[in-house]
Design an enzyme around this catalytic site. Structure first.
Site, PDB file in Angstrom:
ATOM      1  N   ARG A 147       1.349  -1.382   0.036  1.00  0.00           N
ATOM      2  CA  ARG A 147      -0.340   0.307   0.211  1.00  0.00           C
ATOM      3  C   ARG A 147       0.670   1.111  -0.229  1.00  0.00           C
ATOM      4  NH1 ARG A 147      -2.100   2.397   5.316  1.00  0.00           N
ATOM      5  NH2 ARG A 147      -4.043   4.331   4.652  1.00  0.00           N
ATOM      6  N   ARG A 160      -8.686  17.288   7.839  1.00  0.00           N
ATOM      7  CA  ARG A 160      -7.318  17.773   9.369  1.00  0.00           C
ATOM      8  C   ARG A 160      -7.140  19.156   9.847  1.00  0.00           C
ATOM      9  NH1 ARG A 160      -4.223  12.702   8.424  1.00  0.00           N
ATOM     10  NH2 ARG A 160      -5.368  12.326   6.520  1.00  0.00           N
ATOM     11  N   LYS A 175     -13.120   2.622   0.466  1.00  0.00           N
ATOM     12  CA  LYS A 175     -12.834   2.860   1.729  1.00  0.00           C
ATOM     13  C   LYS A 175     -14.184   2.355   2.471  1.00  0.00           C
ATOM     14  CE  LYS A 175      -8.656   4.656   3.385  1.00  0.00           C
ATOM     15  NZ  LYS A 175      -8.010   5.326   3.190  1.00  0.00           N
ATOM     16  N   THR A 205      -6.375  -1.210  10.245  1.00  0.00           N
ATOM     17  CA  THR A 205      -6.306  -0.034  11.003  1.00  0.00           C
ATOM     18  C   THR A 205      -6.511  -1.103  12.710  1.00  0.00           C
ATOM     19  OG1 THR A 205      -7.756   0.798   9.665  1.00  0.00           O
ATOM     20  CG2 THR A 205      -7.213   1.761  12.271  1.00  0.00           C
TER      21      THR A 205
END
Length: 472
Positions: A32, A73, A219, A277
């Site tokens: 990834r 963010r 995702k 995760t």
């Protein structure tokens, strides 16, 4: 042979000479490239290294480009990081320049956040480690009271408890990252924060317009996606259970049941699923996993996940090779259990396509007969993928001539891609050649029962329509 695939994130920890090769030897099937970190040069260099090592080892290794999308963010701090304490007032303000944050507040990359929140809302920073409660809003400034403090550094994610933030899955940066992924010849592109099937459909169209022919990974990481799960799964090729942001939005206690639901639903809809995760999070600093992490990986395998993913554990961790080895060992031990080898997948439903009917027939025959191996000749990889939806202990060797097809199959549980020019044999010879190939590879020997599958028109996709059970 391990059937569950391992996805490993590349980063500074995998760059030293020899590390990436050791990781691939240890069991990495797909790498990834996390576009949230690193430069375009970093990603290109790492992708080229993967291709070189895979060719040297005679292995197929897929590349997944994970593009960050419109994740909300904070920006950065003047001193790199700050400590904020419980009951402090902390301001989120898009007008604060990047890198100018202080203990009093920090910038954010989403200028409309103030319109999406209200006094009383709970905001979670850095995967929920920092908890803020919105007290008031003045224009674009969001004044918060710190409920859970700690050390905060730049570029950390912002979520609202319960979800509902309206940033779009496809922004300008996303399209730029898509172009970079296509230029790298990635086998998969992961799309962040889709909220409906149309987000994936739009992403696919954009990528196809750029010449992309690989797979799309959706995702699942925002609460809204759970209300449109079926349509997102159907629109994608692969689903990733991104437990970081998802757990923050729905609450950690609800995550285990949701993970099981997503795995079950994805497999029922004939798509591939990755569990991701913090699977081996402690191994960022420690040479062995915790017992809880062992259980986490094993339970995902027993639930039927196609792949388990490593993130910071390999990208920046101290023991990237050991982490892969431990994960591979856990997967193999879990796969010995009967629940990982038996299946009632779609046993009570009708099939609508010939290749799906053939794939199911092969797998049920293999699971109810002492079959040593399965060999399937494939053009697109679809038939082996359909076969892999049935839990089994019988390895599926997928013989294909296209490099892109071989690399895409690296993510399918229990499928082992094998280079083979299908057009080199005539239709009547296909079954015999497929069985002979198993013998030459050492996957079968005299007296073994094997199953072969192919189509009447070698080289034409979607035509798998025959199977044969033979004793070598």
């Amino acid at each position: 042979m391990r059937r569950t695939k391992i996805v490993a994130t590349l980063g500074p920890a995998t760059d030293p000479p020899g590390v990436l090769k050791e990781m691939i030897v240890a069991g990495v099937d797909v790498v990834r490239l996390n576009f949230s970190h690193g430069t375009g040069h970093d990603h290109r260099r790492r992708a080229e290294e993967v291709r070189r090592i895979a060719a040297e080892l005679g292995r197929e290794v897929g590349i997944m480009a994970d593009i960050p999308g419109a994740k909300i963010r904070i920006t950065g701090f003047a001193d790199g990081q700050v400590d904020i304490a419980e009951s402090d007032v902390f301001v989120l303000d898009p007008e604060i320049p990047p890198g100018a944050g202080t203990r009093a507040g920090v910038g954010i990359n989403y200028h409309n956040l103030a319109a999406d929140v209200a006094p009383g809302d709970t905001l979670l920073l850095d995967d929920g480690r920092i908890v803020l409660q919105v007290e008031k809003i003045e224009q674009k400034k969001i004044f918060c009271r710190v409920l859970e403090g700690g050390t905060l550094s730049g570029n950390k994610g912002v979520n609202r408890l319960g979800g509902g933030l309206t940033s779009h899955a496809l922004g300008t940066r996303t399209r730029h990252d898509m172009e970079k992924a296509v230029a790298l010849d990635a086998d998969y592109v992961a799309v962040s924060f889709p909220k409906c099937g149309q987000d994936i459909i739009r992403a696919r169209k954009s990528l196809n317009d750029m010449g992309f022919t690989g797979g799309i990974v959706a995702k699942i990481e925002c609460s809204e996606a759970l209300y449109a799960l079926d349509e997102i799964i159907k629109a994608a090729d692969v689903v990733m259970i991104a437990r970081g942001d998802l757990g923050v939005e729905i609450g950690e206690a609800g995550l285990p049941a949701v993970q099981k639901q997503i795995i079950r639903q994805t497999r029922c809809l004939n798509r591939v699923v990755i569990t991701a995760t913090q699977m081996m999070e402690s191994m960022i600093e420690n040479p062995i996993p915790t017992r809880a992490e062992v259980f986490d990986v094993a339970n995902a395998v027993l639930d039927g996940t196609d792949a388990v993913m490593l993130s910071a554990e390999t990208a920046v961790g101290r023991f990237p090779v050991k982490t892969v080895r431990h994960m591979a060992q856990i997967c193999m031990e879990a796969e010995k259990q009967d629940v990982a080898r038996t299946s009632r997948h779609r046993i009570d439903t009708r099939f609508s396509h010939i290749d799906e009917t053939l794939a199911m027939s092969v797998m049920y025959a293999a699971n109810h007969l002492e079959v040593k191996a399965i060999s399937v000749l494939t053009e697109s990889g679809k038939t082996p993928m359909l076969m892999s939806r049935i839990s089994s202990g019988v390895p599926i060797y997928a013989l294909a001539r296209h490099e892109k097809t071989l690399r895409r199959m690296t993510l399918f549980r229990g499928v082992y891609p094998v280079p083979f020019d299908i057009t080199s044999v005539s239709a009547p010879e296909q079954h015999a050649e497929a069985a002979a190939r198993l013998v030459r590879m050492g996957a079968a020997m005299e007296g073994d029962i094997v199953i072969t599958a192919c189509g009447d028109l070698p080289g034409k996709g979607g035509g798998t329509n025959s199977m044969k059970i033979v004793k070598v």
